[in-house]
Design an enzyme around this catalytic site. Sequence first.
Site, PDB file in Angstrom:
ATOM      1  N   ASP A  20      47.614  27.222  40.388  1.00 41.78           N
ATOM      2  CA  ASP A  20      46.503  27.437  41.243  1.00 41.78           C
ATOM      3  C   ASP A  20      45.510  26.765  40.445  1.00 41.78           C
ATOM      4  O   ASP A  20      44.006  27.162  40.414  1.00 41.78           O
ATOM      5  CB  ASP A  20      46.210  29.077  41.194  1.00 41.78           C
ATOM      6  CG  ASP A  20      45.188  29.331  42.325  1.00 41.78           C
ATOM      7  OD1 ASP A  20      44.723  28.545  43.141  1.00 41.78           O
ATOM      8  OD2 ASP A  20      44.541  30.429  42.159  1.00 41.78           O
ATOM      9  N   ASP A  40      42.887  31.611  34.352  1.00 47.49           N
ATOM     10  CA  ASP A  40      43.697  32.228  35.834  1.00 47.49           C
ATOM     11  C   ASP A  40      45.036  31.811  35.760  1.00 47.49           C
ATOM     12  O   ASP A  40      45.506  31.106  36.545  1.00 47.49           O
ATOM     13  CB  ASP A  40      43.025  31.861  36.981  1.00 47.49           C
ATOM     14  CG  ASP A  40      43.171  32.617  37.886  1.00 47.49           C
ATOM     15  OD1 ASP A  40      44.082  33.942  38.055  1.00 47.49           O
ATOM     16  OD2 ASP A  40      42.561  32.507  39.050  1.00 47.49           O
TER      17      ASP A  40
HETATM   18  N1  LIG Z   1      37.634  34.219  29.754  1.00 45.04           N
HETATM   19  C1  LIG Z   1      36.672  34.226  30.577  1.00 45.04           C
HETATM   20  N2  LIG Z   1      35.505  33.710  30.209  1.00 45.04           N
HETATM   21  C2  LIG Z   1      34.408  33.534  31.269  1.00 45.04           C
HETATM   22  N3  LIG Z   1      34.397  33.637  32.409  1.00 45.04           N
HETATM   23  C3  LIG Z   1      35.759  34.149  33.012  1.00 45.04           C
HETATM   24  C4  LIG Z   1      36.994  34.383  32.249  1.00 45.04           C
HETATM   25  N4  LIG Z   1      38.150  34.759  32.734  1.00 45.04           N
HETATM   26  C5  LIG Z   1      37.338  34.779  34.164  1.00 45.04           C
HETATM   27  N5  LIG Z   1      36.332  34.480  34.161  1.00 45.04           N
HETATM   28  C6  LIG Z   1      35.211  34.480  35.465  1.00 45.04           C
HETATM   29  O1  LIG Z   1      35.770  35.406  36.332  1.00 45.04           O
HETATM   30  C7  LIG Z   1      36.386  34.463  37.578  1.00 45.04           C
HETATM   31  C8  LIG Z   1      37.625  35.122  38.021  1.00 45.04           C
HETATM   32  O2  LIG Z   1      38.496  35.004  36.937  1.00 45.04           O
HETATM   33  P1  LIG Z   1      39.862  34.480  37.168  1.00 45.04           P
HETATM   34  O3  LIG Z   1      40.785  34.753  36.161  1.00 45.04           O
HETATM   35  O4  LIG Z   1      40.021  33.197  37.972  1.00 45.04           O
HETATM   36  O5  LIG Z   1      40.568  35.645  38.459  1.00 45.04           O
HETATM   37  P2  LIG Z   1      40.826  35.585  39.909  1.00 45.04           P
HETATM   38  O6  LIG Z   1      42.255  35.810  40.164  1.00 45.04           O
HETATM   39  O7  LIG Z   1      39.951  36.758  40.638  1.00 45.04           O
HETATM   40  O8  LIG Z   1      40.410  33.963  40.564  1.00 45.04           O
HETATM   41  C9  LIG Z   1      36.438  33.174  37.208  1.00 45.04           C
HETATM   42  O9  LIG Z   1      36.186  32.220  38.311  1.00 45.04           O
HETATM   43  C10 LIG Z   1      35.199  33.010  36.097  1.00 45.04           C
HETATM   44  O10 LIG Z   1      34.063  32.639  36.805  1.00 45.04           O
HETATM   45 MG   LIG Z   2      40.542  32.294  39.869  1.00 50.91          MG
END
Ligand SMILES: Nc1ncnc2c1ncn2[C@@H]1O[C@H](COP(=O)(O)OP(=O)(O)O)[C@@H](O)[C@H]1O
Ligand SMILES: [Mg+2]
Length: 263
Positions: free
Chosen positions: A193, A209
């Site tokens: 992804d 992610d």
């Molecule tokens: N470790 C992290 N540090 C800072 N921001 C984060 C982190 N993990 C996630 N985010 C923020 O949260 C959002 C969603 O996280 P993500 O893991 O992509 O989950 P989803 O499955 O909802 O897409 C990301 O786009 C980012 O902006």
């Molecule tokens: Mg994401």
Amino acid sequence: MSRRSKVEELDTRIDALRAKIKDSEDLKVQEAVFDNHTLMDLYSLASRGIIDALGGSISTGKEANIFRALSAGRPVALKIYRISTSNFKAMQDYLHGDPRFGSIKGSKRSIVSAWTKKEFRNLKRAEEVGIRVPHPIAMRDNILVMELVTIDDDPAPPLKEVRLNREDAERVYEKLCQYISLLYNQAGLVHADLSEFNILYDGEPIIIDMGQSVTLDHPMAQKFLGRDIDNVVRYFQKNYGIGSRDEIISAIKSDAKAKGPAR
Ligand SMILES: Nc1ncnc2c1ncn2[C@@H]1O[C@H](COP(=O)(O)OP(=O)(O)O)[C@@H](O)[C@H]1O
Ligand SMILES: [Mg+2]
């Protein structure tokens, strides 16, 4: 802070978050995240000293919420997969081809737990081969604790929201090509992804992610690899006029040769 007061502090924060959320539209989604079981897990993480305090919400995605928190005084991100609104069918499809998990059956909760564990392990494996990812700290059931990637104390933005100059764009593109190849050739994984939404930028790209990332024996691994490459190339072509699919594929192949026959 004593264990007891840590748990009390967490309780207050969760109540405050709930109160704040009360009048917002995504009430349902937010209520879904703090079910009793998840609260127990948060208390458990607090009593083990892994979480000291819960902070505000960073993101509400399709299947998970991201919150700020403190761990040993350091800022961390909590990714909490919501049990009630997760897409189990899709999760199972990604879990099935993975020899680390085999055929996970059973409750929704156990599928989501396996998914969370998969993300934790994928981040670890990526980190071990030199890819910059948020350092995974701990997991419990549907909760993943990882380093919070920041700029000036705020969560770092996704690449999608950043405008790079030409030189930085080239540097970031090169790094991402390297990361795709390292992930494939050294970690034996495909992100599955990868796009400007799942790459953060704090001056360097950070891959996030990885719940859906698959091992190379997954039947769709090659297809996912092609899609990841296309997403990255599309983004860099559209915004900076650089990048080529063939270039990335030949880099992956030459790194594979340099590594020698597959283990
Ligand atoms: N470790 C992290 N540090 C800072 N921001 C984060 C982190 N993990 C996630 N985010 C923020 O949260 C959002 C969603 O996280 P993500 O893991 O992509 O989950 P989803 O499955 O909802 O897409 C990301 O786009 C980012 O902006
Ligand atoms: Mg994401």
